[in-house]
Design an enzyme around this catalytic site. Sequence first.
Site, mmCIF file in Angstrom:
data_model
loop_
_atom_site.group_PDB
_atom_site.id
_atom_site.type_symbol
_atom_site.label_atom_id
_atom_site.label_comp_id
_atom_site.label_asym_id
_atom_site.label_seq_id
_atom_site.Cartn_x
_atom_site.Cartn_y
_atom_site.Cartn_z
ATOM 1 N N PRO A 159 -18.534 -12.438 8.001
ATOM 2 C CG PRO A 159 -19.439 -12.801 5.881
ATOM 3 C CD PRO A 159 -18.707 -11.771 6.692
ATOM 4 C CG LEU A 160 -16.739 -16.668 5.378
ATOM 5 C CD1 LEU A 160 -15.890 -17.175 4.221
ATOM 6 C CD2 LEU A 160 -17.932 -17.574 5.613
ATOM 7 C CE1 TYR B 26 -12.763 -0.559 5.644
ATOM 8 C CE2 TYR B 26 -14.184 -1.025 3.778
ATOM 9 C CZ TYR B 26 -13.922 -1.082 5.135
ATOM 10 O OH TYR B 26 -14.839 -1.679 5.971
ATOM 11 N N GLY C 46 -12.995 -14.156 9.728
ATOM 12 C CA GLY C 46 -11.584 -14.154 9.330
ATOM 13 C C GLY C 46 -11.128 -15.438 8.668
ATOM 14 N N GLY C 47 -12.062 -16.185 8.046
ATOM 15 C CA GLY C 47 -11.737 -17.429 7.361
ATOM 16 C C GLY C 47 -11.923 -18.670 8.215
ATOM 17 C CG LEU C 48 -12.442 -20.149 12.970
ATOM 18 C CD1 LEU C 48 -11.039 -20.738 13.072
ATOM 19 C CD2 LEU C 48 -12.850 -19.527 14.296
ATOM 20 C CG LEU C 49 -17.139 -19.506 10.898
ATOM 21 C CD1 LEU C 49 -18.300 -18.536 11.083
ATOM 22 C CD2 LEU C 49 -17.339 -20.745 11.757
#
Length: 329
Positions: A216-217, A53, A219-222
């Site tokens: 969990p999202l 990272y 890539g922001g889609l959720l």
Amino acid sequence: MEYTQLGRTGLKVSRLVLGTMNFGPQTEEAESHAIMDAALDAGLNFFDTANVYGWGENKGRTETIIGNWFAKGGGRREKVVIATKVFGGMDGDREPWPNHDRLSAVNIRRAVDASLKRLRTDHIDLYQFHHIDRRTPFEEIWQAIDVLVQQGKIIYAGSSNFPGYKIAQANELAARRGTVGLVSEQCLYNLAERRAEMEVIPAAQEYGLGVIPWSPLHGGLLGGVIKKETEGGRRASGRAADALADTAVRAQIQAYEDLLEKHGIEPGEAALAWLLTRPGVTAPIVGPRTQAQLESALRAVELELGDEVLTGLDGIFPGPGPSPEAFAW
């Protein structure tokens, strides 16, 4: 904050994991430290990072930021369960020099010492294999890990992005060696990507591994992406933009946002809360770029999704079903 055991271990961890991938590339060091302080103040004690990272020529930067935070004292290191990873090469964007990547005993030894130095600590609580290494046998990997445990440099070993059969293979060999083996699996798992339910999560449950979902999202889609476009003019980017270009996916996400708006629930918080209801899940990883994003994630721990919402979510994002019934009888 709620806590649970990490898989079959006695280690108690928070129901959310603070992901640090944005620290350095997206979030400056001072703000990263403020986010970690806020997370710890909220009772979040499980932090995840990786040696790569920072990315590109700055690989290792994120571990350094965390290490500088630990060095401030105040019980920071003692209160945190720190997890990092090994696999990728650390030679910037250049082709890794031989034995400077993957899971050979040589690279594991080199990588753990480098991570310890950057993290400014004498041990890593959870040392994770970032990917499977098809070139290195588990006999060699476990021998290297056993030495590190005996030296006190690591306490537990975990996997990331492993298929179910590799989880089984790794832990069957560890059992024959009389060692603990893998105690966690960090996998891609969310409402929009449920394939882990077929093999990975059942294998983790069978062998007593805690499941740590990443993205969990998705890539922001959720995270309410269509609503943000409509109300604020903020267009989706990256993985979310690519997905929304598919009209079927866009209709699915619209149905998701409509369902949650009907119940007065923020989409990002619902996506996290849904994961917390799933069998085998220890804690999803949240990767806030700002303290406001951290606060939103923390609210998900206390959010209870009713039966109507859960049924609706399953209808919009049906799982693949168990293996082998998902593809056979």
